[in-house]
Design a protein around this motif. Structure first.
Motif, mmCIF file in Angstrom:
data_model
loop_
_atom_site.group_PDB
_atom_site.id
_atom_site.type_symbol
_atom_site.label_atom_id
_atom_site.label_comp_id
_atom_site.label_asym_id
_atom_site.label_seq_id
_atom_site.Cartn_x
_atom_site.Cartn_y
_atom_site.Cartn_z
ATOM 1 N N GLN A 23 15.755 58.316 -17.106
ATOM 2 C CA GLN A 23 14.809 59.290 -17.654
ATOM 3 C C GLN A 23 14.731 60.587 -16.858
ATOM 4 O OE1 GLN A 23 11.263 56.855 -17.642
ATOM 5 N NE2 GLN A 23 10.555 57.561 -15.655
ATOM 6 N N ALA A 24 15.049 60.499 -15.561
ATOM 7 C CA ALA A 24 15.026 61.705 -14.733
ATOM 8 C C ALA A 24 16.438 62.271 -14.705
ATOM 9 C CB ALA A 24 14.557 61.355 -13.328
ATOM 10 N N GLY A 25 16.589 63.474 -15.232
ATOM 11 C CA GLY A 25 17.902 64.095 -15.115
ATOM 12 C C GLY A 25 18.595 64.357 -16.429
ATOM 13 N N ILE A 34 17.631 72.728 -11.550
ATOM 14 C CA ILE A 34 17.706 72.342 -10.131
ATOM 15 C C ILE A 34 19.133 71.946 -9.770
ATOM 16 C CG2 ILE A 34 16.966 70.612 -8.432
ATOM 17 C CD1 ILE A 34 14.253 70.531 -9.730
ATOM 18 N N ARG A 35 19.764 71.192 -10.665
ATOM 19 C CA ARG A 35 21.116 70.686 -10.395
ATOM 20 C C ARG A 35 22.121 71.836 -10.246
ATOM 21 N NH1 ARG A 35 25.078 68.300 -8.506
ATOM 22 N NH2 ARG A 35 26.398 66.898 -9.689
ATOM 23 N N SER A 36 21.951 72.884 -11.079
ATOM 24 C CA SER A 36 22.919 73.993 -11.021
ATOM 25 C C SER A 36 22.862 74.723 -9.680
ATOM 26 C CB SER A 36 22.692 74.965 -12.182
ATOM 27 O OG SER A 36 21.480 75.657 -11.968
ATOM 28 N N SER A 71 17.639 58.885 -7.555
ATOM 29 C CA SER A 71 18.570 58.537 -6.483
ATOM 30 C C SER A 71 19.820 58.050 -7.187
ATOM 31 C CB SER A 71 17.936 57.449 -5.602
ATOM 32 O OG SER A 71 18.838 57.001 -4.624
ATOM 33 N N ASP A 72 20.659 57.286 -6.538
ATOM 34 C CA ASP A 72 21.819 56.733 -7.232
ATOM 35 C C ASP A 72 22.218 55.410 -6.596
ATOM 36 O OD1 ASP A 72 23.882 57.791 -9.399
ATOM 37 O OD2 ASP A 72 24.969 56.583 -7.942
ATOM 38 N N ILE A 73 22.829 54.533 -7.397
ATOM 39 C CA ILE A 73 23.270 53.249 -6.844
ATOM 40 C C ILE A 73 24.337 53.465 -5.759
ATOM 41 C CG2 ILE A 73 22.706 51.945 -8.952
ATOM 42 C CD1 ILE A 73 25.773 51.780 -9.473
ATOM 43 N N VAL A 147 32.767 47.087 -7.446
ATOM 44 C CA VAL A 147 33.688 47.748 -8.372
ATOM 45 C C VAL A 147 33.927 49.205 -7.944
ATOM 46 C CG1 VAL A 147 33.852 48.684 -10.726
ATOM 47 C CG2 VAL A 147 33.262 46.281 -10.376
ATOM 48 N N TYR A 148 32.844 49.934 -7.698
ATOM 49 C CA TYR A 148 33.020 51.340 -7.298
ATOM 50 C C TYR A 148 33.695 51.448 -5.929
ATOM 51 C CZ TYR A 148 30.226 53.121 -11.192
ATOM 52 O OH TYR A 148 29.766 53.460 -12.445
ATOM 53 N N MET A 149 33.336 50.543 -5.013
ATOM 54 C CA MET A 149 33.854 50.664 -3.641
ATOM 55 C C MET A 149 35.346 50.374 -3.553
ATOM 56 S SD MET A 149 30.580 49.025 -1.708
ATOM 57 C CE MET A 149 31.066 49.168 0.006
ATOM 58 N N GLN A 153 36.561 54.901 -8.133
ATOM 59 C CA GLN A 153 36.109 55.793 -9.208
ATOM 60 C C GLN A 153 35.555 54.911 -10.312
ATOM 61 O OE1 GLN A 153 40.052 57.549 -10.072
ATOM 62 N NE2 GLN A 153 39.813 56.637 -12.089
ATOM 63 N N SER A 154 35.019 55.541 -11.338
ATOM 64 C CA SER A 154 34.452 54.744 -12.425
ATOM 65 C C SER A 154 35.516 53.843 -13.047
ATOM 66 C CB SER A 154 33.877 55.672 -13.493
ATOM 67 O OG SER A 154 33.457 54.896 -14.589
ATOM 68 N N PRO A 155 35.164 52.580 -13.345
ATOM 69 C CA PRO A 155 36.131 51.698 -14.020
ATOM 70 C C PRO A 155 36.138 51.920 -15.525
ATOM 71 C CG PRO A 155 34.121 50.504 -13.601
ATOM 72 C CD PRO A 155 33.896 51.906 -13.084
ATOM 73 N N ASP A 200 23.431 45.997 -13.057
ATOM 74 C CA ASP A 200 24.802 45.470 -12.980
ATOM 75 C C ASP A 200 25.596 46.038 -14.153
ATOM 76 O OD1 ASP A 200 26.891 44.184 -11.848
ATOM 77 O OD2 ASP A 200 25.980 42.188 -11.842
ATOM 78 N N SER A 201 25.854 47.333 -14.062
ATOM 79 C CA SER A 201 26.411 48.085 -15.186
ATOM 80 C C SER A 201 27.797 47.610 -15.597
ATOM 81 C CB SER A 201 26.473 49.561 -14.831
ATOM 82 O OG SER A 201 25.205 50.003 -14.425
ATOM 83 N N TRP A 202 28.527 46.979 -14.674
ATOM 84 C CA TRP A 202 29.899 46.569 -14.981
ATOM 85 C C TRP A 202 30.076 45.054 -15.036
ATOM 86 C CZ3 TRP A 202 32.250 50.236 -17.335
ATOM 87 C CH2 TRP A 202 31.944 51.569 -17.012
#
Ligand code: 1CP
Length: 333
Positions: A23-25, A34-36, A71-73, A147-149, A153-155, A200-202
């Protein structure tokens, strides 16, 4: 008491609290502004003034029942000293992983690298906008972070061919992740988070036979840990086929369902509180269709403890008027 906890703890069925994954972002112009000006995403996540402001942006617009910390995972791999960058129109890009260094990493060094996240939570907690609202802290599940580590990159397209080659490495990293995820969870709770969601997105990338080792056992350990701290835990194992088996083994306080599972099957077979489900793409259609689809979830879970949410993160191209409509209609249901 805040509404999400009334569902999670008291199993209340007469209310439908709502918050929205991501929801944020992304879809909010005030976020984009802010992001730019802050091109380094990691730095933005480590800036408590800006991160808390972004967290509160959706609460200023919509009558949501929870704030989820901005934040981010992938801040956990970052805390573990793996290089993490977010590249424009590419997504996350991680550096090489040094197992020896990671095995020797001290808890204090980890916390020091991501310390501003806890300050952000503190600021959110103190802000009047979160009075009587839940504050959701989160982590990536061990499997999704692994998976990311390893993939670096994104799978989204695919896992690298050699992903499963080094069994020892994979299992060592899972153990390291479990240790530091617990530290991260505890610090989020100590600084104001009153619910933890495990993304657990993947999970859907795994064969059924690999779920126990990579998903069930490591996630169960985290779920038990969150419960031991007296805070409810919501799990989101996106894309798995057998949600019932997952709930029976992992036993979260609530299960967040993705948009591909049949909500009727879930209502019939799962007893714990449920969250989510609505396909984020529905928010890209018209109000009439949105009303129909959202009402379907509300009707199905009418007599079940249910937290309204989407079946994955809100899409960047979502129109704000539709979000406004959705929140209002869920509240008025
Ligand atoms: O409401 C919020 O936005 C809260 C903050 C939040 C959360 C909960 C962000 C900010 N990311 C996340 C979780 C997250 N991050 C997940 C799990 C949920 C999900 O499946 O959507 C995952 C898989 C990530 C990893 C990640 N970070 C991606 C996905 C890459 C992929 O594999 O497709 C991306 C694009 C990011 C960057 C990111 N994180 C958050 C934002 C707002 C952004 C976009 C940054 C930008 O503007 O470029």
């Amino acid at each position: 008491m805040s509404l999400l906890n009334d569902v999670l703890i008291n199993k209340k069925t007469s209310i439908n609290p709502i918050w929205i994954m991501r929801q944020a972002g992304r879809y909010l112009p005030e976020f984009r502004e802010i992001r730019s000006k802050n091109t380094d995403f990691i730095k933005l996540c480590l800036n408590p003034d800006l991160s808390s402001e972004i967290t509160l942006q959706p609460l200023k617009r919509f009558d949501l029942d929870a704030a989820i910390i901005f934040s981010d995972i992938l801040m956990v791999p970052y805390g573990l000293n793996q290089k993490v960058e977010f590249k424009k129109s590419f997504g996350p890009l991680l550096g090489d992983l040094n197992l020896k260094e990671m095995s020797e990493l001290d808890e204090i060094d980890f916390v020091q690298r991501i310390f501003p996240i806890y300050k952000t939570l503190n600021l959110i907690k103190k802000n009047p906008l979160t009075k009587n609202k839940n504050i959701i802290g989160f982590v990536g599940a061990p499997w999704t972070l692994l998976v990311y580590m390893i993939n670096k990159q994104s799978p989204k397209k695919q896992l690298i061919d050699t992903f499963y080659k080094d069994d020892f490495l994979l299992n060592r990293i899972l153990i390291i992740l479990e240790k530091f995820l617990k530290v991260h969870i505890k610090n989020q709770i100590d600084n104001g988070a009153d619910i933890i969601q495990i993304f657990d997105s993947w999970a859907g990338l795994l064969d059924q036979k690999d779920l126990p080792n990579y998903v069930y056992i490591p996630t169960l350990n985290l779920v038990d840990y969150v419960k031991s701290l007296g805070v409810p835990v919501i799990c989101f194992p996106r894309g798995i086929k057998d949600y019932k088996n997952y709930c029976d083994i992992v036993k979260p306080d609530a299960i967040c369902i993705d948009y591909e599972v049949d909500p009727l099957y879930i209502r019939k077979n799962i007893q714990i509180p449920v969250q989510g489900g609505l396909d984020p793409k529905i928010l890209l259609t018209d109000i009439k269709n949105l009303k129909k689809e959202a009402t379907r979830y509300l009707d199905i879970f009418k007599d079940h403890p249910y937290i309204f949410n989407l079946g994955h993160g809100i899409l960047p191209e979502t129109n704000i008027a539709n979000v406004e409509y959705l929140v209002k209609m869920v509240k008025d249901y």
